[in-house]
Scaffold this active site. Structure first.
Site, mmCIF file in Angstrom:
data_model
loop_
_atom_site.group_PDB
_atom_site.id
_atom_site.type_symbol
_atom_site.label_atom_id
_atom_site.label_comp_id
_atom_site.label_asym_id
_atom_site.label_seq_id
_atom_site.Cartn_x
_atom_site.Cartn_y
_atom_site.Cartn_z
ATOM 1 C CG ASN A 11 -2.013 -1.060 1.276
ATOM 2 O OD1 ASN A 11 -2.427 -1.640 0.186
ATOM 3 N ND2 ASN A 11 -2.417 -1.603 2.552
ATOM 4 C CB THR A 199 2.778 -8.307 19.994
ATOM 5 O OG1 THR A 199 1.611 -8.134 19.355
ATOM 6 C CG2 THR A 199 3.335 -9.067 18.873
ATOM 7 C CB ALA A 200 1.846 -7.578 25.300
ATOM 8 N N GLY A 226 3.940 -3.755 14.727
ATOM 9 C CA GLY A 226 3.556 -5.082 14.632
ATOM 10 C C GLY A 226 4.148 -5.783 13.344
ATOM 11 C CG ASP A 227 2.949 -4.691 9.564
ATOM 12 O OD1 ASP A 227 2.333 -5.737 9.914
ATOM 13 O OD2 ASP A 227 2.596 -3.796 8.966
#
Length: 269
Positions: A11, A199-200, A226-227
């Site tokens: 994107n 993940t936190a 996150g990626d």
């Protein structure tokens, strides 16, 4: 060592910085706007290459995607598996980031809807490869890619985001499922604890019985963190690292990503 093969979305993101997110029906003034390369697939491929893995991207762009492909190539990503579409634009997203670094995202699918599993035919998937998937591609494509990778002995890593409960069947083929804490609750017991990597944010991440702490930081922008985690984890696994080593490297990379704006920045191409 194996390769990281990311089958996913590209994107072109428009990032808008605001003091706070608007309420429904409200207009707020942006502090600035920026166009950057994005898409969960592109972000993860860039992260995997940055982490030192041989990285191949499989996806699709429109005529407006040439700069993005040059950008990925400049970062060491093999883009020979990308389909060029002449009748549709590259995927797009609008990302709104507030003063706390929190973001909201609206995505237009574009050429990402044209990705096909048959694009893997030229790659000769093999044991040791890590095939990374996200939920920004059509369901049938993810399912077929995961099945092909599993049959060839490759590690299947799936980041089921953006979350869709109707699309969880493919997770049965996953060796690693990366989710945040909210997605983990939505996921329930669909996958085993040994497969689930959660993940936190500032609390780090955990994978089965393993955990890794995150450094204390003041986040600027959480977009793409996150990626960055997923791409780095895939890279470390492809390079032969242990789960603990991979988890620690991924947490460190995700934390570093929160210190700058945008998931990626254009390389000089």
């Amino acid at each position: 060592m194996g390769r990281v093969i990311v089958v996913g979305s590209l994107n072109i993101d428009t990032v808008l910085r605001v003091v706070r997110h608007p309420r429904p029906g409200e207009t707020v003034h942006a502090l600035g706007a920026q166009s950057v390369p994005g898409g969960k697939g592109g972000n993860q491929a860039a992260a995997a290459a940055d982490a030192g893995a041989e990285t191949v991207f499989v996806g699709a762009v429109g005529d407006d995607g040439a700069r993005y492909l040059r950008h990925l190539q400049a970062g060491g990503v093999d883009v020979s598996g990308v389909q060029r579409c002449t009748d549709i634009g590259t995927g797009a997203a609008s990302v709104v980031v507030d003063d706390r670094g929190e973001n909201s995202i609206i995505v237009v699918e574009g050429a990402n809807g044209r990705v096909r599993a048959a694009q893997l035919d030229a790659l000769d998937l093999r044991e040791g490869d890590v095939v990374s998937l996200q939920f920004e591609l059509p369901d049938a494509v993810n399912a077929e890619v995961a099945a092909r990778a599993s049959r060839r002995g490759a590690t299947v890593l799936i980041n089921p985001s953006p979350w869709r409960e109707s699309r969880t069947d493919v997770l049965a083929l996953a060796d690693v499922v990366i989710v945040n804490e909210i997605e983990a609750e939505q996921l329930g017991d669909v996958v085993s604890a040994d497969v689930l990597c959660i993940t936190a944010g500032g609390a780090g991440a955990r994978w089965g019985g393993l955990s890794a702490a995150a450094p204390r930081i003041e986040p600027v922008d959480t977009t793409g963190a996150g990626d960055r985690f997923a791409g780095t984890l895939a890279a470390m696994l492809a390079r032969g690292s242990t789960r603990q080593e991979a988890l620690e490297h991924a947490v460190a990379a995700a934390s570093e990503a929160c210190l700058r704006h945008g998931a990626q920045q254009w390389r000089s191409v």
